[in-house]
Motif scaffolding. Structure first.
Motif, mmCIF file in Angstrom:
data_model
loop_
_atom_site.group_PDB
_atom_site.id
_atom_site.type_symbol
_atom_site.label_atom_id
_atom_site.label_comp_id
_atom_site.label_asym_id
_atom_site.label_seq_id
_atom_site.Cartn_x
_atom_site.Cartn_y
_atom_site.Cartn_z
ATOM 1 N N MET A 23 -8.849 -37.987 -19.735
ATOM 2 C CA MET A 23 -9.945 -37.395 -20.496
ATOM 3 C C MET A 23 -11.020 -36.961 -19.514
ATOM 4 O O MET A 23 -11.252 -37.599 -18.493
ATOM 5 C CB MET A 23 -10.508 -38.406 -21.490
ATOM 6 N N GLY A 24 -11.654 -35.847 -19.834
ATOM 7 C CA GLY A 24 -12.680 -35.323 -18.939
ATOM 8 C C GLY A 24 -12.615 -33.818 -18.973
ATOM 9 O O GLY A 24 -11.527 -33.255 -18.950
ATOM 10 N N GLY A 25 -13.775 -33.182 -19.046
ATOM 11 C CA GLY A 25 -13.790 -31.721 -19.082
ATOM 12 C C GLY A 25 -13.411 -31.154 -17.734
ATOM 13 O O GLY A 25 -13.168 -31.898 -16.778
ATOM 14 N N ALA A 26 -13.382 -29.828 -17.649
ATOM 15 C CA ALA A 26 -13.133 -29.130 -16.391
ATOM 16 C C ALA A 26 -11.917 -29.683 -15.662
ATOM 17 O O ALA A 26 -11.902 -29.837 -14.454
ATOM 18 C CB ALA A 26 -14.373 -29.195 -15.486
ATOM 19 N N ARG A 27 -10.901 -29.971 -16.421
ATOM 20 C CA ARG A 27 -9.618 -30.475 -15.895
ATOM 21 C C ARG A 27 -9.720 -31.831 -15.213
ATOM 22 O O ARG A 27 -8.794 -32.243 -14.505
ATOM 23 C CB ARG A 27 -8.999 -29.451 -14.943
ATOM 24 N N ALA A 28 -10.824 -32.533 -15.413
ATOM 25 C CA ALA A 28 -10.966 -33.837 -14.763
ATOM 26 C C ALA A 28 -9.974 -34.843 -15.325
ATOM 27 O O ALA A 28 -9.479 -35.711 -14.599
ATOM 28 C CB ALA A 28 -12.396 -34.350 -14.934
ATOM 29 N N LEU A 70 -14.039 -40.900 -6.999
ATOM 30 C CA LEU A 70 -13.975 -39.437 -7.033
ATOM 31 C C LEU A 70 -14.992 -38.880 -8.039
ATOM 32 O O LEU A 70 -15.665 -37.879 -7.768
ATOM 33 C CB LEU A 70 -12.558 -39.010 -7.420
ATOM 34 N N ALA A 71 -15.103 -39.559 -9.155
ATOM 35 C CA ALA A 71 -16.051 -39.100 -10.188
ATOM 36 C C ALA A 71 -17.494 -39.229 -9.698
ATOM 37 O O ALA A 71 -18.345 -38.394 -10.016
ATOM 38 C CB ALA A 71 -15.855 -39.908 -11.471
ATOM 39 N N GLN A 72 -17.773 -40.264 -8.900
ATOM 40 C CA GLN A 72 -19.127 -40.461 -8.371
ATOM 41 C C GLN A 72 -19.513 -39.334 -7.409
ATOM 42 O O GLN A 72 -20.661 -38.952 -7.312
ATOM 43 C CB GLN A 72 -19.230 -41.800 -7.617
ATOM 44 N N LYS A 73 -18.509 -38.833 -6.689
ATOM 45 C CA LYS A 73 -18.769 -37.831 -5.658
ATOM 46 C C LYS A 73 -18.906 -36.427 -6.216
ATOM 47 O O LYS A 73 -19.401 -35.533 -5.546
ATOM 48 C CB LYS A 73 -17.603 -37.829 -4.636
ATOM 49 N N ARG A 82 -16.737 -34.009 -12.343
ATOM 50 C CA ARG A 82 -15.739 -34.993 -12.772
ATOM 51 C C ARG A 82 -16.384 -36.275 -13.289
ATOM 52 O O ARG A 82 -15.683 -37.272 -13.504
ATOM 53 C CB ARG A 82 -14.792 -35.314 -11.622
ATOM 54 N N ALA A 83 -17.688 -36.243 -13.479
ATOM 55 C CA ALA A 83 -18.393 -37.437 -13.939
ATOM 56 C C ALA A 83 -17.793 -37.905 -15.261
ATOM 57 O O ALA A 83 -17.552 -37.108 -16.155
ATOM 58 C CB ALA A 83 -19.868 -37.138 -14.106
ATOM 59 N N GLY A 84 -17.563 -39.196 -15.342
ATOM 60 C CA GLY A 84 -17.082 -39.755 -16.600
ATOM 61 C C GLY A 84 -15.608 -39.571 -16.861
ATOM 62 O O GLY A 84 -15.114 -39.961 -17.901
ATOM 63 N N MET A 85 -14.882 -38.992 -15.922
ATOM 64 C CA MET A 85 -13.454 -38.809 -16.198
ATOM 65 C C MET A 85 -12.763 -40.174 -16.246
ATOM 66 O O MET A 85 -13.211 -41.155 -15.658
ATOM 67 C CB MET A 85 -12.786 -37.923 -15.137
#
Ligand code: MG
Length: 390
Positions: free
Chosen positions: A38-43, A83-86, A90-93
């Motif tokens: 789950m996650g927008g922008a293909r995250a 990876l999401a932090q960076k 991808r935040a919240g993926m």
């Protein structure tokens, strides 16, 4: 008794309504897994692929199979989280993760989220995992009838995932296998579309597991295909043929070498974020709304961020507004971080909550979920003084 894997299959399909496939799977005997990202922008696609690749790479230390799976899930969780932090996009993926390892005569499972493991044995289908989902939580607390759970609009909201938090609680368990057993690992795109009865019939029909996988995906699509659909299947048999099963699997090179691009599949092209819905935060600021645990809240928030639509509109509850007046709310009685509320105020009565008999206050304005009609009846009773001591 030593068992072998005598047949196996894996298949994923975008479904009929999503523009991309964020599920990934691993079908690399004796290790099998499904991850639903789950996650927008293909995250989401990235998260689910990291989960199965971490499993396939088998970096876990030697040790008990359950511990290996748990450690693998933790390692994947850390990778996704970091990876999401960076990367803001991808935040919240996050991703679900249901991994199965056939270890000698045992079927060992590591599980996070609402992908599922089923076992077909002697024509009986049994679900071996429990969903880490809001709906299952509501059922457990007696606030939702189990028969309504499968069709519930919030059934996609999960309470545990790999990625959104630095640590994750992984559920592991071991079941003895038996020759003839068929195991199914699947994403909710299958189980939200077809009943378990149908699942049993389709799984139990004659033919190869490749054919069974096709049948399952077709059935989910025919039922609407609202989500990505992923199925991984394997059948156990007595020793002697096919894939010998040893316990030394997660750390071996064999698994890594066996893993082809077609086995770790993820994603189609388009960005699902563009079509996703976001929940509207209401402007009401009712006091005393229950706060859910931080981890649960963060996961629910993650779900929000990545575009699950919280159509929590079937629920109503009574609470108290800032002025201490009994008010009617639509939605779920939860606040999320960043001021996001899963409810909106519908109506403010002239009845002070303090005027309700203390012994009945919790029952009436304690955010119990009600159907619209019941909530309105209760509000009317309050306003007409039937529940307020004179
Ligand atoms: Mg799904």
């Amino acid at each position: 008794m030593a068992l072998t894997i005598v047949d196996q299959a894996g298949l994923t399909d975008v479904g009929r309504q999503r523009s991309s496939n964020e599920d990934s799977f691993l079908e690399s005997a004796p290790v099998f897994a499904v991850a639903d990202g789950m996650g927008g922008a293909r995250a989401g696609e990235v998260a689910s692929r990291i989960a199965v690749e971490t499993l396939a790479d088998g970096d876990a230390e030697d040790g008990e199979a359950e511990a290996q799976l748990a450690e693998t899930a933790q390692a994947a969780n850390r990778r996704i989280y970091e990876l999401a932090q960076k990367d803001d996009s991808r935040a919240g993926m996050g991703t679900t993760f249901t991994a199965v390892l056939v270890d000698g005569g045992d079927v060992v499972t590591g599980h996070v989220g609402d992908s599922r493991l089923y076992r077909l044995r002697d024509e009986a289908l049994e679900r071996l995992t429990r969903d880490h989902s809001l709906v299952e939580e509501l059922v457990r607390r007696g606030e939702l009838d189990p028969k309504d759970a499968e069709s519930h609009p919030q059934r996609s909201i999960i309470t545990r995932a790999l990625g959104p938090e630095p640590e994750v609680e992984v559920e592991t368990f071991t079941c003895p296998g038996r020759a003839g057993d068929v195991y199914l690992v699947c994403s909710d795109g299958l189980t939200s579309m077809i009943s378990e009865e149908r699942l049993r019939d389709l799984l139990g029909a004659d033919g190869s597991l490749d054919e069974a996988a096709q049948r399952l995906v077709e059935a989910a699509n025919e039922a609407g295909g609202k989500d990505n659909i992923t199925v991984v299947l394997f059948r156990l048999g007595d020793g002697g043929g096919a894939t010998a099963v040893s316990g030394d699997t997660l750390s071996g090179q064999e698994t890594r070498a066996d893993l082809s691009a077609s086995e770790v599949r993820a994603a189609a092209e388009a960005d699902r974020g563009a079509t996703s819905h976001t929940a509207a935060a209401s402007s009401s600021s009712a006091r005393g709304r229950r706060r859910i645990g931080a981890a649960l809240a963060a996961l629910v928030l993650a779900a929000l961020l990545v575009g699950f639509y919280f159509g929590s509109r079937e629920f109503y509850f009574l609470g108290t507004n800032d002025q201490g007046l009994v008010s009617l709310y639509r939605g779920l009685p939860y606040d999320l971080p960043l001021g996001v509320e899963l409810y909106e105020q519908q109506y403010v009565s002239g009845v002070p909550a303090a005027s309700i008999e203390p012994g009945r206050r919790e029952e009436i304005v304690g955010h119990q979920l009600r159907e619209e009609g019941d909530a309105l009846d209760l509000m009317r009773d309050l306003e007409e003084g039937r529940l307020v001591p004179s």
